[in-house]
Design a protein around this motif. Structure first.
Motif, mmCIF file in Angstrom:
data_model
loop_
_atom_site.group_PDB
_atom_site.id
_atom_site.type_symbol
_atom_site.label_atom_id
_atom_site.label_comp_id
_atom_site.label_asym_id
_atom_site.label_seq_id
_atom_site.Cartn_x
_atom_site.Cartn_y
_atom_site.Cartn_z
ATOM 1 N N GLY A 36 0.536 -0.857 -0.004
ATOM 2 C CA GLY A 36 -0.094 -0.264 0.063
ATOM 3 C C GLY A 36 0.755 1.123 0.237
ATOM 4 O O GLY A 36 2.120 2.070 0.744
ATOM 5 N N ARG A 37 0.597 2.297 -0.847
ATOM 6 C CA ARG A 37 0.921 3.214 -0.799
ATOM 7 C C ARG A 37 1.258 4.611 -0.364
ATOM 8 O O ARG A 37 -0.163 4.534 0.352
ATOM 9 C CB ARG A 37 1.210 3.941 -2.741
ATOM 10 C CG ARG A 37 1.647 3.650 -3.647
ATOM 11 C CD ARG A 37 1.663 3.708 -4.155
ATOM 12 N NE ARG A 37 0.294 4.548 -5.621
ATOM 13 C CZ ARG A 37 -0.375 2.853 -6.193
ATOM 14 N NH1 ARG A 37 0.530 2.599 -6.999
ATOM 15 N NH2 ARG A 37 -1.337 3.706 -6.389
ATOM 16 N N CYS A 62 -10.113 6.785 -2.424
ATOM 17 C CA CYS A 62 -10.165 6.047 -2.071
ATOM 18 C C CYS A 62 -9.113 4.531 -2.291
ATOM 19 O O CYS A 62 -8.755 4.248 -3.147
ATOM 20 C CB CYS A 62 -11.798 5.235 -2.998
ATOM 21 S SG CYS A 62 -12.331 3.894 -2.318
ATOM 22 N N PRO A 63 -7.946 5.092 -1.272
ATOM 23 C CA PRO A 63 -6.546 4.467 -0.747
ATOM 24 C C PRO A 63 -6.593 2.894 -1.097
ATOM 25 O O PRO A 63 -7.714 2.699 -0.827
ATOM 26 C CB PRO A 63 -6.034 4.795 -0.472
ATOM 27 C CG PRO A 63 -7.077 5.374 0.719
ATOM 28 C CD PRO A 63 -8.245 5.959 -0.107
ATOM 29 N N GLY A 64 -6.433 2.585 -2.076
ATOM 30 C CA GLY A 64 -6.478 0.922 -2.062
ATOM 31 C C GLY A 64 -6.794 -0.258 -3.289
ATOM 32 O O GLY A 64 -6.663 -0.707 -4.293
ATOM 33 N N ASN A 65 -7.549 0.859 -3.902
ATOM 34 C CA ASN A 65 -8.422 0.761 -4.849
ATOM 35 C C ASN A 65 -7.665 0.814 -6.370
ATOM 36 O O ASN A 65 -6.941 1.595 -6.814
ATOM 37 C CB ASN A 65 -9.568 0.995 -5.236
ATOM 38 C CG ASN A 65 -10.483 1.122 -6.454
ATOM 39 O OD1 ASN A 65 -10.303 0.980 -7.509
ATOM 40 N ND2 ASN A 65 -12.022 0.929 -6.513
ATOM 41 N N LEU A 66 -7.391 -0.513 -6.884
ATOM 42 C CA LEU A 66 -6.474 -0.163 -8.411
ATOM 43 C C LEU A 66 -6.732 1.369 -9.863
ATOM 44 O O LEU A 66 -5.492 1.699 -9.266
ATOM 45 C CB LEU A 66 -6.166 -1.559 -8.849
ATOM 46 C CG LEU A 66 -5.317 -1.133 -10.413
ATOM 47 C CD1 LEU A 66 -3.979 -1.323 -10.000
ATOM 48 C CD2 LEU A 66 -5.487 -2.468 -11.036
ATOM 49 N N ALA A 67 -7.952 1.020 -9.949
ATOM 50 C CA ALA A 67 -8.318 2.153 -10.823
ATOM 51 C C ALA A 67 -8.058 3.406 -10.054
ATOM 52 O O ALA A 67 -7.221 4.663 -10.735
ATOM 53 C CB ALA A 67 -9.686 1.773 -10.652
ATOM 54 N N PRO A 118 -14.191 1.924 -2.034
ATOM 55 C CA PRO A 118 -13.462 0.874 -1.246
ATOM 56 C C PRO A 118 -12.514 -0.367 -1.272
ATOM 57 O O PRO A 118 -13.568 -1.146 -1.818
ATOM 58 C CB PRO A 118 -13.500 0.956 0.486
ATOM 59 C CG PRO A 118 -15.223 1.886 0.059
ATOM 60 C CD PRO A 118 -15.982 1.709 -0.933
ATOM 61 N N ALA A 119 -11.134 -0.631 -1.168
ATOM 62 C CA ALA A 119 -10.877 -1.778 -2.230
ATOM 63 C C ALA A 119 -9.636 -2.170 -1.279
ATOM 64 O O ALA A 119 -8.803 -0.468 -1.126
ATOM 65 C CB ALA A 119 -10.813 -1.917 -3.569
ATOM 66 N N GLY A 120 -9.367 -2.854 -0.718
ATOM 67 C CA GLY A 120 -7.488 -2.667 0.117
ATOM 68 C C GLY A 120 -6.672 -3.757 -0.671
ATOM 69 O O GLY A 120 -7.650 -4.437 -2.234
ATOM 70 N N SER A 121 -5.270 -4.370 -0.486
ATOM 71 C CA SER A 121 -5.118 -4.315 -1.445
ATOM 72 C C SER A 121 -5.518 -6.114 -1.546
ATOM 73 O O SER A 121 -4.690 -6.586 -2.967
ATOM 74 C CB SER A 121 -3.672 -4.703 -0.985
ATOM 75 O OG SER A 121 -3.011 -5.388 0.791
ATOM 76 N N VAL A 132 -8.090 -16.303 -9.278
ATOM 77 C CA VAL A 132 -7.500 -14.596 -8.847
ATOM 78 C C VAL A 132 -6.838 -14.044 -8.343
ATOM 79 O O VAL A 132 -5.744 -14.358 -7.424
ATOM 80 C CB VAL A 132 -9.035 -15.116 -7.494
ATOM 81 C CG1 VAL A 132 -9.148 -13.569 -7.061
ATOM 82 C CG2 VAL A 132 -9.334 -15.931 -7.451
ATOM 83 N N HIS A 133 -6.535 -12.843 -8.833
ATOM 84 C CA HIS A 133 -5.479 -11.748 -8.486
ATOM 85 C C HIS A 133 -6.288 -10.859 -7.763
ATOM 86 O O HIS A 133 -7.642 -10.905 -7.599
ATOM 87 C CB HIS A 133 -4.783 -11.458 -9.101
ATOM 88 C CG HIS A 133 -3.739 -12.969 -9.873
ATOM 89 N ND1 HIS A 133 -2.929 -13.214 -8.356
ATOM 90 C CD2 HIS A 133 -3.063 -13.590 -10.562
ATOM 91 C CE1 HIS A 133 -1.642 -13.538 -9.091
ATOM 92 N NE2 HIS A 133 -2.434 -14.534 -10.073
ATOM 93 N N HIS A 134 -5.489 -9.986 -6.762
ATOM 94 C CA HIS A 134 -6.126 -9.230 -6.305
ATOM 95 C C HIS A 134 -5.737 -7.609 -6.181
ATOM 96 O O HIS A 134 -4.136 -7.766 -6.996
ATOM 97 C CB HIS A 134 -5.736 -9.082 -4.602
ATOM 98 C CG HIS A 134 -6.129 -11.302 -4.536
ATOM 99 N ND1 HIS A 134 -5.472 -12.161 -4.249
ATOM 100 C CD2 HIS A 134 -7.211 -11.209 -3.241
ATOM 101 C CE1 HIS A 134 -5.905 -12.857 -3.896
ATOM 102 N NE2 HIS A 134 -7.261 -12.464 -3.264
ATOM 103 N N HIS A 135 -6.173 -6.442 -5.707
ATOM 104 C CA HIS A 135 -5.409 -5.028 -5.862
ATOM 105 C C HIS A 135 -4.354 -4.945 -6.029
ATOM 106 O O HIS A 135 -3.792 -3.632 -6.450
ATOM 107 C CB HIS A 135 -6.795 -4.340 -5.326
ATOM 108 C CG HIS A 135 -8.046 -3.892 -6.016
ATOM 109 N ND1 HIS A 135 -8.674 -2.523 -6.742
ATOM 110 C CD2 HIS A 135 -9.239 -4.986 -6.109
ATOM 111 C CE1 HIS A 135 -9.580 -2.497 -6.732
ATOM 112 N NE2 HIS A 135 -10.202 -3.731 -6.363
ATOM 113 N N GLY A 136 -4.204 -5.011 -4.788
ATOM 114 C CA GLY A 136 -2.346 -5.307 -4.440
ATOM 115 C C GLY A 136 -0.994 -5.324 -5.622
ATOM 116 O O GLY A 136 0.410 -5.266 -5.460
#
Length: 535
Positions: A33-34, A41-46, A181-184, A204-208
């Motif tokens: 997480g940066r 909305c930190p954590g959401n890739l888009a 909201p979306a976490g890594s 499955v892969h994730h936002h981080g």
């Protein structure tokens, strides 16, 4: 799932090609997480990618080239925010899975970003698969909607289908949607394995994860900066192409050329020259087609290219040298998997050993083990196991397969390899590639590498078959470099070469000329079909 490292991105400028950017400094690796500038909305890739483009001043820089249209980073993110509203109006909610069956295009990119913005999960599939495969993947993933393109009107019921061009048309007049909201660790996308040996499996892969692909491979190994232009022959639905043409440009402020279908060698020439491509990504079979019928060596159209990357299969002996001669730059081989999301072992601009898949990618651990799971010493053959921050936790709906492949945070890749003392790995094929001939285990890759040196051979595959007397024999399937006028002479020449350079039990007993070899859409040889001798 082991948390990946936190990656802080700072603006970097790459020198004008073909010179490579300077070696990057090591980056600290705290938790994922940066931090820094406040985000919507930190954590959401888009949302993070849109913020990244804004902070680094990339909004007016080219992001994608499609046909004769250039889309900037700002345009892509703005359109994706509006497309998210359209998808939300169609009932897409956080956690929903949506089938994405489109050719490579800005429509694909914006649809993916729109789904990410909503906290939904994109199910990435090859749009050229038959309906039965799409039906299986849609049911297996439990999709609530499908975004499709021309020719796919029979995919999913009308109330569960939205055409890509319709989505973009509606997005032009829609208001932008706020990111959810979306976490890594929130699911971002599902990709299916290539299915070379059985039913494809959903991973499955994730936002981080995409940020880790860029940091460990795009930034550290390839030194991608804002001035780079990418052309990936491998497509966005494939793990390799997803990183090359989607992740790396959006995280670096650079751009990518998008082509709906796999480009022909002539089209590659034209696209590289027109867009001044600096990074070329492809698979061995496409590189072989690129160098075929070129007797003049280096081509002027590749003057802008600073590096070429190869993955998907091992580079046949001698092909890498011919590609390097043609492009005038090194070919960097790497190996990855859908389960990891991108490469886990790779050559780099600072360390390239031709004929190998390089060293473990920073952030990943690689081991060689024997059939009993014990470590294998340098110089001996073993099976590759990998562990790292983007490794999936399992396959969709397949707990037994997941338990077999994933043990203690390690993935059994089923790839065979040998390690040199300096940590460089040689890929030796798949564990299921081996053939049994007269009670002796034989690697077809060894035989193929020898026979491929015959001047009349363009591609070749070797497999075992049982003759009418019940004996196991080897057969070579050959795609000739030029039309064959005398098949018997070609067979005699290939068998003669094998007898000169191989042990007797490795010599094919018959040779069959074919127009092409069976490959998956990602370019991998489908050995089960080769063994059956029909495709």
């Amino acid at each position: 799932m082991t948390p990946p490292t936190t990656l802080r991105l700072t603006p970097r400028s790459a020198p004008r090609p073909p010179a490579a950017p300077p070696e990057p400094a090591a980056v600290a690796a705290p938790a994922r997480g940066r931090t820094g500038t406040a985000r919507t909305c930190p954590g959401n890739l888009a949302a993070d990618l849109a913020d990244l483009a804004e902070r680094h001043g990339w909004t007016d820089r080219p992001a994608f080239h499609q046909d004769h249209r250039v889309w900037t980073h700002g345009e892509v993110h703005a359109l994706a925010a509006r497309a998210a509203t359209v998808l939300a109006d169609r009932g897409v909610a956080p956690g929903d899975r949506v089938l994405l069956a489109l050719p490579d295009s800005v429509t694909w990119v914006t649809t993916f970003l729109a789904l990410a913005r909503l906290g939904a999960t994109a199910v990435l599939v090859n749009p050229e698969l038959p309906r039965a495969d799409h039906d299986f993947m849609a049911e297996d993933a439990g999709v609530t909607l499908g975004v499709t393109g021309p020719g796919l009107e029979d995919r999913l019921p009308p109330e569960q289908r939205l055409f890509g061009d319709q989505l973009l048309a509606l997005a032009c007049t829609a208001a932008p949607a706020d990111p959810r909201p979306a976490g890594s660790g929130t699911p971002l996308y599902v990709q299916y394995t290539s299915g070379t040996t059985g039913r494809p499996k959903g991973v499955v892969h994730h936002h981080g994860d995409p940020e880790a692909y860029f940091e460990f491979i795009g930034r550290r190994l390839l030194r991608i900066g804002p001035d780079d232009v990418t052309l990936s022959v491998s497509k966005l639905f494939f793990a390799y192409g997803f990183g090359n043409a989607f992740v790396f440009p959006l995280f670096s402020g650079s751009s990518a050329v998008l082509v709906g279908r796999r480009p022909s060698p002539a089209a590659v020439d034209e696209l590289v020259a027109r867009h001044r491509v600096t990074l070329l990504y492809s698979v061995p079979s496409a590189y072989a087609a690129l160098v075929a019928d070129r007797a003049d060596g280096h081509a002027a159209c590749f003057a802008s290219v600073r590096a070429a990357v190869s993955a998907g299969e091992g580079m046949p002996a001698g092909l890498g040298e011919r590609v390097t001669e043609l492009l005038g730059v090194p070919v960097l081989e790497q190996i990855g998997s859908t389960e990891v999301g991108h490469a886990f072992c790779a050559n780099s601009l600072s360390h390239n050993t031709p004929g190998t898949v390089g060293r473990p990618v920073p952030g990943y651990e690689v081991q060689l083990r024997d059939s009993d799971g014990r470590p294998v010493p340098d110089g001996e053959e073993g099976e590759l196991w990998v562990k790292g921050p983007t490794l999936t936790t399992g396959y969709l709906n397949l707990p037994e397969d997941s338990a077999r492949a994933l043990t203690g945070g390690w993935l059994a890749t089923r790839d065979r390899a040998r390690r040199d003392p300096d940590g460089t790995y040689h890929h030796l094929g798949r564990t299921d590639d081996l053939e049994m001939v007269g009670g002796i285990t034989v690697s077809p890759l060894e035989i193929e590498s020898v026979l491929r040196t015959h001047p009349a051979v363009r591609e070749i595959a070797v497999a075992a078959f049982t003759d009418e007397e019940g004996a196991t024999r080897l057969r070579a399937f050959v795609v000739p470099a030029t039309p064959v006028e005398d098949a018997e002479a070609l067979e005699a020449g290939i068998v003669g070469l094998a007898r000169e350079r191989l042990a007797p039990f490795k010599v094919p007993r018959t040779v069959q000329v074919v127009e092409s070899l069976p490959r998956t859409p990602t370019g991998k040889l489908r050995r089960p079909l080769v063994r059956r001798g029909s495709w």
